[in-house]
Design a protein around this motif. Sequence first.
Motif, PDB file in Angstrom:
ATOM      1  N   SER A  10       0.851  -1.182   0.000  1.00 14.45           N
ATOM      2  CA  SER A  10       0.000   0.000   0.000  1.00 14.45           C
ATOM      3  C   SER A  10       0.886   1.231   0.000  1.00 14.45           C
ATOM      4  O   SER A  10       2.030   1.182   0.456  1.00 14.45           O
ATOM      5  CB  SER A  10      -0.909   0.018   1.229  1.00 14.45           C
ATOM      6  OG  SER A  10      -1.650   1.228   1.268  1.00 14.45           O
ATOM      7  N   ASP A  11       0.336   2.334  -0.479  1.00 15.23           N
ATOM      8  CA  ASP A  11       1.089   3.588  -0.481  1.00 15.23           C
ATOM      9  C   ASP A  11       0.866   4.383   0.810  1.00 15.23           C
ATOM     10  O   ASP A  11       1.382   5.487   0.943  1.00 15.23           O
ATOM     11  CB  ASP A  11       0.738   4.417  -1.719  1.00 15.23           C
ATOM     12  CG  ASP A  11      -0.725   4.823  -1.775  1.00 15.23           C
ATOM     13  OD1 ASP A  11      -1.523   4.394  -0.911  1.00 15.23           O
ATOM     14  OD2 ASP A  11      -1.092   5.574  -2.702  1.00 15.23           O
ATOM     15  N   ALA A  12       0.114   3.831   1.755  1.00 12.51           N
ATOM     16  CA  ALA A  12      -0.149   4.504   3.036  1.00 12.51           C
ATOM     17  C   ALA A  12       0.243   3.571   4.183  1.00 12.51           C
ATOM     18  O   ALA A  12      -0.087   2.385   4.161  1.00 12.51           O
ATOM     19  CB  ALA A  12      -1.620   4.888   3.140  1.00 12.51           C
ATOM     20  N   ILE A  13       0.922   4.112   5.193  1.00 12.01           N
ATOM     21  CA  ILE A  13       1.488   3.240   6.234  1.00 12.01           C
ATOM     22  C   ILE A  13       0.432   2.553   7.106  1.00 12.01           C
ATOM     23  O   ILE A  13       0.591   1.383   7.435  1.00 12.01           O
ATOM     24  CB  ILE A  13       2.527   3.977   7.099  1.00 12.01           C
ATOM     25  CG1 ILE A  13       1.936   5.229   7.737  1.00 12.01           C
ATOM     26  CG2 ILE A  13       3.757   4.304   6.312  1.00 12.01           C
ATOM     27  CD1 ILE A  13       2.845   5.901   8.751  1.00 12.01           C
ATOM     28  N   ILE A  14      -0.626   3.248   7.461  1.00  9.09           N
ATOM     29  CA  ILE A  14      -1.675   2.608   8.276  1.00  9.09           C
ATOM     30  C   ILE A  14      -2.377   1.539   7.452  1.00  9.09           C
ATOM     31  O   ILE A  14      -2.615   0.421   7.921  1.00  9.09           O
ATOM     32  CB  ILE A  14      -2.698   3.643   8.805  1.00  9.09           C
ATOM     33  CG1 ILE A  14      -2.045   4.596   9.796  1.00  9.09           C
ATOM     34  CG2 ILE A  14      -3.913   2.946   9.422  1.00  9.09           C
ATOM     35  CD1 ILE A  14      -1.710   4.017  11.143  1.00  9.09           C
ATOM     36  N   THR A  15      -2.702   1.866   6.218  1.00  6.81           N
ATOM     37  CA  THR A  15      -3.375   0.904   5.337  1.00  6.81           C
ATOM     38  C   THR A  15      -2.499  -0.316   5.098  1.00  6.81           C
ATOM     39  O   THR A  15      -2.999  -1.447   5.063  1.00  6.81           O
ATOM     40  CB  THR A  15      -3.739   1.585   4.000  1.00  6.81           C
ATOM     41  OG1 THR A  15      -4.461   2.784   4.288  1.00  6.81           O
ATOM     42  CG2 THR A  15      -4.593   0.685   3.143  1.00  6.81           C
ATOM     43  N   LYS A  16      -1.209  -0.100   4.977  1.00 10.83           N
ATOM     44  CA  LYS A  16      -0.279  -1.217   4.800  1.00 10.83           C
ATOM     45  C   LYS A  16      -0.311  -2.120   6.034  1.00 10.83           C
ATOM     46  O   LYS A  16      -0.249  -3.341   5.929  1.00 10.83           O
ATOM     47  CB  LYS A  16       1.128  -0.672   4.550  1.00 10.83           C
ATOM     48  CG  LYS A  16       2.114  -1.699   4.081  1.00 10.83           C
ATOM     49  CD  LYS A  16       3.389  -1.012   3.646  1.00 10.83           C
ATOM     50  CE  LYS A  16       4.399  -2.011   3.159  1.00 10.83           C
ATOM     51  NZ  LYS A  16       5.585  -1.370   2.621  1.00 10.83           N
ATOM     52  N   GLY A  17      -0.439  -1.513   7.218  1.00 13.06           N
ATOM     53  CA  GLY A  17      -0.563  -2.291   8.445  1.00 13.06           C
ATOM     54  C   GLY A  17      -1.855  -3.091   8.493  1.00 13.06           C
ATOM     55  O   GLY A  17      -1.870  -4.241   8.931  1.00 13.06           O
ATOM     56  N   ILE A  18      -2.929  -2.491   8.017  1.00 11.63           N
ATOM     57  CA  ILE A  18      -4.231  -3.181   8.000  1.00 11.63           C
ATOM     58  C   ILE A  18      -4.162  -4.397   7.070  1.00 11.63           C
ATOM     59  O   ILE A  18      -4.570  -5.496   7.453  1.00 11.63           O
ATOM     60  CB  ILE A  18      -5.366  -2.218   7.562  1.00 11.63           C
ATOM     61  CG1 ILE A  18      -5.548  -1.122   8.614  1.00 11.63           C
ATOM     62  CG2 ILE A  18      -6.669  -2.989   7.339  1.00 11.63           C
ATOM     63  CD1 ILE A  18      -6.431   0.032   8.150  1.00 11.63           C
ATOM     64  N   ILE A  19      -3.650  -4.202   5.864  1.00 11.78           N
ATOM     65  CA  ILE A  19      -3.578  -5.339   4.938  1.00 11.78           C
ATOM     66  C   ILE A  19      -2.599  -6.381   5.462  1.00 11.78           C
ATOM     67  O   ILE A  19      -2.811  -7.583   5.275  1.00 11.78           O
ATOM     68  CB  ILE A  19      -3.272  -4.897   3.478  1.00 11.78           C
ATOM     69  CG1 ILE A  19      -3.537  -6.045   2.487  1.00 11.78           C
ATOM     70  CG2 ILE A  19      -1.858  -4.389   3.316  1.00 11.78           C
ATOM     71  CD1 ILE A  19      -4.958  -6.478   2.348  1.00 11.78           C
ATOM     72  N   ALA A  20      -1.567  -5.959   6.175  1.00 14.59           N
ATOM     73  CA  ALA A  20      -0.615  -6.922   6.761  1.00 14.59           C
ATOM     74  C   ALA A  20      -1.321  -7.831   7.776  1.00 14.59           C
ATOM     75  O   ALA A  20      -1.063  -9.035   7.815  1.00 14.59           O
ATOM     76  CB  ALA A  20       0.543  -6.185   7.425  1.00 14.59           C
ATOM     77  N   ILE A  21      -2.220  -7.257   8.570  1.00 14.63           N
ATOM     78  CA  ILE A  21      -2.977  -8.057   9.536  1.00 14.63           C
ATOM     79  C   ILE A  21      -3.856  -9.065   8.804  1.00 14.63           C
ATOM     80  O   ILE A  21      -3.900 -10.249   9.151  1.00 14.63           O
ATOM     81  CB  ILE A  21      -3.830  -7.148  10.454  1.00 14.63           C
ATOM     82  CG1 ILE A  21      -2.919  -6.352  11.388  1.00 14.63           C
ATOM     83  CG2 ILE A  21      -4.847  -7.973  11.250  1.00 14.63           C
ATOM     84  CD1 ILE A  21      -3.630  -5.237  12.148  1.00 14.63           C
ATOM     85  N   LEU A  22      -4.554  -8.602   7.775  1.00 16.12           N
ATOM     86  CA  LEU A  22      -5.448  -9.500   7.030  1.00 16.12           C
ATOM     87  C   LEU A  22      -4.667 -10.593   6.303  1.00 16.12           C
ATOM     88  O   LEU A  22      -5.095 -11.757   6.287  1.00 16.12           O
ATOM     89  CB  LEU A  22      -6.293  -8.692   6.045  1.00 16.12           C
ATOM     90  CG  LEU A  22      -7.256  -7.687   6.676  1.00 16.12           C
ATOM     91  CD1 LEU A  22      -7.956  -6.865   5.602  1.00 16.12           C
ATOM     92  CD2 LEU A  22      -8.261  -8.385   7.584  1.00 16.12           C
ATOM     93  N   ILE A  23      -3.528 -10.233   5.721  1.00 16.71           N
ATOM     94  CA  ILE A  23      -2.698 -11.231   5.034  1.00 16.71           C
ATOM     95  C   ILE A  23      -2.212 -12.266   6.050  1.00 16.71           C
ATOM     96  O   ILE A  23      -2.192 -13.463   5.773  1.00 16.71           O
ATOM     97  CB  ILE A  23      -1.494 -10.546   4.329  1.00 16.71           C
ATOM     98  CG1 ILE A  23      -1.965  -9.603   3.243  1.00 16.71           C
ATOM     99  CG2 ILE A  23      -0.498 -11.590   3.814  1.00 16.71           C
ATOM    100  CD1 ILE A  23      -2.472 -10.227   1.979  1.00 16.71           C
ATOM    101  N   ARG A  24      -1.818 -11.800   7.214  1.00 15.79           N
ATOM    102  CA  ARG A  24      -1.358 -12.728   8.257  1.00 15.79           C
ATOM    103  C   ARG A  24      -2.441 -13.753   8.594  1.00 15.79           C
ATOM    104  O   ARG A  24      -2.161 -14.938   8.766  1.00 15.79           O
ATOM    105  CB  ARG A  24      -0.969 -11.937   9.507  1.00 15.79           C
ATOM    106  CG  ARG A  24      -0.485 -12.812  10.635  1.00 15.79           C
ATOM    107  CD  ARG A  24       0.037 -11.950  11.749  1.00 15.79           C
ATOM    108  NE  ARG A  24       0.078 -12.683  12.997  1.00 15.79           N
ATOM    109  CZ  ARG A  24       0.244 -12.119  14.167  1.00 15.79           C
ATOM    110  NH1 ARG A  24       0.410 -10.815  14.271  1.00 15.79           N
ATOM    111  NH2 ARG A  24       0.259 -12.853  15.254  1.00 15.79           N
TER     112      ARG A  24
END
Length: 140
Positions: free
Chosen positions: A72-86
Amino acid sequence: MTIEAIQNEIIDEFSMFEDWEERYQYMIDLGKDLPIINDQYKTESNIIKGCQSKVWVHAELNDDKIEFTADSDAIITKGIIAILIRVFNDQHPKDIIDANTDFIDKIGLKEHLSPTRANGLVSMIKQLKLYAIAYQTQIK
């Protein structure tokens, strides 16, 4: 590890933090550890619709399990998708389709996001499940 076990781990991890500032920092750190999507998959067709930020997700079926990569190009959004991917990575499509996502409410994530980010979160979950539905039809 099952989806439910991973979700419980995440709930436990988030409960260790005193406030949402610490939880946001944790999400940012998770995003930094996200296996980055290969540039060849950063295409318009891999962008999740409904997100304010750009979020790219790529999925492949290997040994009847889905492997996701994202960015993601946004740090919070990247964290959100990281949780879902996990939660959903390296799982069988049927398990992803049937998965309950109540853990998001249990960690208080949705209520601490702006309305546009909360909509993006829903769009991310929907897209990951759509990949699972598509791959489920390929498994015999």
